[in-house]
Design a protein around this motif. Structure first.
Motif, mmCIF file in Angstrom:
data_model
loop_
_atom_site.group_PDB
_atom_site.id
_atom_site.type_symbol
_atom_site.label_atom_id
_atom_site.label_comp_id
_atom_site.label_asym_id
_atom_site.label_seq_id
_atom_site.Cartn_x
_atom_site.Cartn_y
_atom_site.Cartn_z
ATOM 1 N N TYR A 71 9.829 41.684 0.732
ATOM 2 C CA TYR A 71 9.598 43.115 0.939
ATOM 3 C C TYR A 71 8.095 43.373 1.053
ATOM 4 C CZ TYR A 71 14.285 43.042 -1.089
ATOM 5 O OH TYR A 71 15.599 42.757 -1.374
ATOM 6 N N PRO A 72 7.470 42.970 2.139
ATOM 7 C CA PRO A 72 6.002 43.081 2.219
ATOM 8 C C PRO A 72 5.498 44.517 2.154
ATOM 9 C CG PRO A 72 6.959 42.433 4.339
ATOM 10 C CD PRO A 72 8.046 42.339 3.339
ATOM 11 N N LEU A 73 6.118 45.430 2.883
ATOM 12 C CA LEU A 73 5.664 46.821 2.854
ATOM 13 C C LEU A 73 5.930 47.468 1.508
ATOM 14 C CD1 LEU A 73 6.670 48.138 6.391
ATOM 15 C CD2 LEU A 73 4.368 47.821 5.494
ATOM 16 N N GLY A 74 7.097 47.195 0.923
ATOM 17 C CA GLY A 74 7.412 47.753 -0.392
ATOM 18 C C GLY A 74 6.449 47.284 -1.461
ATOM 19 N N VAL A 75 6.109 45.997 -1.421
ATOM 20 C CA VAL A 75 5.155 45.470 -2.398
ATOM 21 C C VAL A 75 3.790 46.115 -2.208
ATOM 22 C CG1 VAL A 75 3.923 43.395 -3.124
ATOM 23 C CG2 VAL A 75 6.385 43.311 -2.712
ATOM 24 N N LEU A 76 3.364 46.319 -0.972
ATOM 25 C CA LEU A 76 2.073 46.947 -0.723
ATOM 26 C C LEU A 76 2.041 48.383 -1.242
ATOM 27 C CD1 LEU A 76 -0.735 46.864 0.596
ATOM 28 C CD2 LEU A 76 0.334 47.633 2.719
ATOM 29 N N VAL A 77 3.086 49.138 -0.955
ATOM 30 C CA VAL A 77 3.145 50.532 -1.412
ATOM 31 C C VAL A 77 3.190 50.597 -2.931
ATOM 32 C CG1 VAL A 77 4.569 52.620 -1.375
ATOM 33 C CG2 VAL A 77 4.222 51.320 0.726
ATOM 34 N N ALA A 78 3.855 49.649 -3.573
ATOM 35 C CA ALA A 78 3.959 49.678 -5.031
ATOM 36 C C ALA A 78 2.689 49.190 -5.708
ATOM 37 C CB ALA A 78 5.156 48.819 -5.475
ATOM 38 N N ILE A 79 2.014 48.217 -5.107
ATOM 39 C CA ILE A 79 0.900 47.581 -5.802
ATOM 40 C C ILE A 79 -0.407 48.349 -5.668
ATOM 41 C CG2 ILE A 79 -0.142 46.051 -4.072
ATOM 42 C CD1 ILE A 79 0.200 43.768 -6.075
ATOM 43 N N VAL A 80 -0.577 49.126 -4.593
ATOM 44 C CA VAL A 80 -1.832 49.859 -4.405
ATOM 45 C C VAL A 80 -2.048 50.905 -5.494
ATOM 46 C CG1 VAL A 80 -3.003 51.506 -2.892
ATOM 47 C CG2 VAL A 80 -2.088 49.386 -1.960
ATOM 48 N N PRO A 81 -1.045 51.755 -5.835
ATOM 49 C CA PRO A 81 -1.273 52.697 -6.951
ATOM 50 C C PRO A 81 -1.564 51.989 -8.272
ATOM 51 C CG PRO A 81 0.629 53.361 -5.663
ATOM 52 C CD PRO A 81 0.245 52.002 -5.192
ATOM 53 N N LEU A 82 -0.879 50.870 -8.524
ATOM 54 C CA LEU A 82 -1.143 50.125 -9.762
ATOM 55 C C LEU A 82 -2.569 49.578 -9.784
ATOM 56 C CD1 LEU A 82 2.257 48.183 -10.022
ATOM 57 C CD2 LEU A 82 1.501 50.112 -11.443
ATOM 58 N N LEU A 83 -3.056 49.124 -8.644
ATOM 59 C CA LEU A 83 -4.440 48.642 -8.593
ATOM 60 C C LEU A 83 -5.427 49.777 -8.807
ATOM 61 C CD1 LEU A 83 -4.271 46.089 -5.629
ATOM 62 C CD2 LEU A 83 -4.713 45.569 -8.030
ATOM 63 N N LEU A 84 -5.121 50.958 -8.293
ATOM 64 C CA LEU A 84 -6.016 52.103 -8.524
ATOM 65 C C LEU A 84 -6.087 52.440 -10.005
ATOM 66 C CD1 LEU A 84 -5.058 54.411 -5.512
ATOM 67 C CD2 LEU A 84 -7.113 53.010 -5.787
ATOM 68 N N VAL A 85 -4.945 52.321 -10.689
ATOM 69 C CA VAL A 85 -4.954 52.556 -12.146
ATOM 70 C C VAL A 85 -5.796 51.501 -12.838
ATOM 71 C CG1 VAL A 85 -3.529 52.667 -14.207
ATOM 72 C CG2 VAL A 85 -2.728 53.720 -12.086
ATOM 73 N N CYS A 86 -5.640 50.246 -12.420
ATOM 74 C CA CYS A 86 -6.461 49.174 -13.019
ATOM 75 C C CYS A 86 -7.943 49.414 -12.767
ATOM 76 C CB CYS A 86 -6.040 47.823 -12.451
ATOM 77 S SG CYS A 86 -4.388 47.278 -12.931
ATOM 78 N N LEU A 87 -8.289 49.859 -11.567
ATOM 79 C CA LEU A 87 -9.690 50.142 -11.265
ATOM 80 C C LEU A 87 -10.228 51.259 -12.151
ATOM 81 C CD1 LEU A 87 -9.613 49.979 -7.347
ATOM 82 C CD2 LEU A 87 -10.791 48.396 -8.882
ATOM 83 N N ALA A 88 -9.402 52.261 -12.433
ATOM 84 C CA ALA A 88 -9.860 53.369 -13.274
ATOM 85 C C ALA A 88 -9.986 52.974 -14.734
ATOM 86 C CB ALA A 88 -8.888 54.547 -13.136
ATOM 87 N N VAL A 89 -9.166 51.986 -15.188
ATOM 88 C CA VAL A 89 -9.154 51.641 -16.613
ATOM 89 C C VAL A 89 -10.153 50.533 -16.945
ATOM 90 C CG1 VAL A 89 -7.725 50.769 -18.504
ATOM 91 C CG2 VAL A 89 -6.776 52.422 -16.886
ATOM 92 N N PHE A 90 -10.112 49.379 -16.184
ATOM 93 C CA PHE A 90 -11.009 48.282 -16.573
ATOM 94 C C PHE A 90 -11.734 47.660 -15.383
ATOM 95 C CE2 PHE A 90 -6.714 46.716 -16.063
ATOM 96 C CZ PHE A 90 -6.801 45.492 -15.433
#
Length: 394
Positions: free
Chosen positions: A67-86
């Motif tokens: 599921y390449p598109l699904g993984v991309l859509v799911a992982i980008v918001p999680l990475l933004l949270v990681c960028l904001a936290v650490f």
């Protein structure tokens, strides 16, 4: 030691399978997300929340191929949270590059380009906003991230295009191989059909003529015994059976290559034997063979078969008692002519369906030549073939 080699190879193949590689990639992404902020001094220590976010962000990578598109859509918001936290700036950009590359490689082409192009500036903006180092350097770094992510998308699409090209070329090559194999099979089948037609047709016509003569003698109860004709029938049938068995050996799949077919070696030098057999059937043949250069076996065999079929047609369809065979050479071509002065007789039980003439034309055409047959002025029938000698040497 040798016994371990197959097991090691199979283990490596299992490790390189797509799902296994993706599991390893998820572990690497998890570790890089935690190491990057420490290595760049973005944070001094990590908390359990940081580790949990990194784990949740890395886990979807296991399904990136399916599921390449699904993984991309799911992982980008999680990475933004990681960028904001650490602040795992470089790790986040690298993970997005891997996922975008996968989208370009495995995703639907049009949607992959649109979603990838939209996600790249989102990630770049996230790095810029959460870096806490606003300025010209951070802007340049963000532009670099943007270029890398878009480059990963283009690279994935390019690899996909090349794989598609390789697949199409492989399919085309397979179709060409199948077509070539079918063509060779058809050529071989046609060659055997010609051989069998010539061997069986000539023998049966000769047998029919001799049997008719023997029956005529018996009905008239003349003093001449039909034993001689019967002996000739036995001899002709035995010879035909021998040639037939030899030709049929080539139809066996394990012997089709290199079989020394007896009909295949019959050439112009065997015309004397052929004419002697025809004379036994009541047809006098005059052979006029001019001095010719050595011809390739394929051309000599074709000439022999054309003469054989021509004389068979004289026996079968003509009232002629005499025929003439001329063999010559003209401008690098073999000339073959069979001529009789009889009239076409009414159709009998041995009448053919025209395959003999067609077979002669096909034999000549395969070697780059031509063959014509028809009536001649003043009565009679002529078969004339011209086969270029150079063509047969291919």
């Amino acid at each position: 030691m040798t016994a371990w080699v197959p097991s090691v190879r199979s283990a490596l193949r299992r490790m390189l399978r797509g799902p296994d590689v993706d599991v390893v990639l998820a572990f690497i992404a998890f570790a890089v997300l935690l190491i990057d902020p420490l290595a760049t001094s973005q944070v001094k220590e990590l908390t359990p929340l940081d580790a949990g976010l990194a784990l949740v962000t890395a886990v979807p990578l296991v399904l990136r191929r399916r599921y390449p598109l699904g993984v991309l859509v799911a992982i980008v918001p999680l990475l933004l949270v990681c960028l904001a936290v650490f602040h795992p700036d470089r790790a986040a950009a690298g993970i997005v590059m891997v996922v975008v590359f996968t989208v370009g490689l495995h995703g639907h082409r049009a949607r992959a380009r649109v979603v990838g192009a939209l996600m790249a500036p989102v990630v770049a903006a996230g790095v810029l906003i959460t870096s806490h180092r606003l300025g010209s350097d951070s802007v340049a770094e963000t532009v670099a991230y943007l270029a890398l992510v878009l480059g990963a998308l283009v690279a994935g699409d390019a690899v996909r295009a090349r794989q598609e090209l390789v697949r199409v070329l492989a399919e085309e090559a397979e179709r060409e191989r199948a077509a070539l194999a079918q063509h060779r099979f058809d050529e071989q089948r046609l060659r055997y059909a010609h051989e069998l037609h010539d061997v069986v047709g000539h023998a049966l016509v000769a047998i029919n003529v001799r049997a008719s003569a023997a029956a005529h003698l018996a009905r008239r109860q003349e003093g001449v015994s039909p034993v001689t004709a019967l002996e000739e029938i036995a001899s002709a049938s035995a010879e035909a059976l021998g040639e037939l068995r030899t030709a049929l050996k080539g139809l066996r799949s394990d012997e089709s290559e290199g079989v020394p077919l007896r009909p295949a070696v019959a050439g112009l030098t065997d015309l004397d034997d052929l004419i002697a057999g025809v004379k036994g059937a009541g047809l006098t043949v005059e052979l006029d063979m001019a001095a010719i250069e050595a011809v390739p076996p394929a051309i000599g065999h074709a000439g022999y078969r054309i003469v054989q079929e021509g004389l068979t047609n004289v026996l079968r369809h003509s009232t002629a008692r005499n025929a003439r065979v001329r063999i010559g050479q003209d401008e690098g071509a073999l000339l073959v002519e069979v001529l009789d002065n009889g009239r076409t007789r009414a159709a009998t039980s041995t009448g053919g369906s025209g395959h003999g003439l067609l077979g002669m034309r096909e034999r000549a055409a395969v070697l780059g030549g031509s063959c014509e047959a028809g009536q001649v002025p003043g009565g009679g029938w002529r078969v004339r073939a011209r086969i270029p000698i150079g063509e047969g040497q291919r």
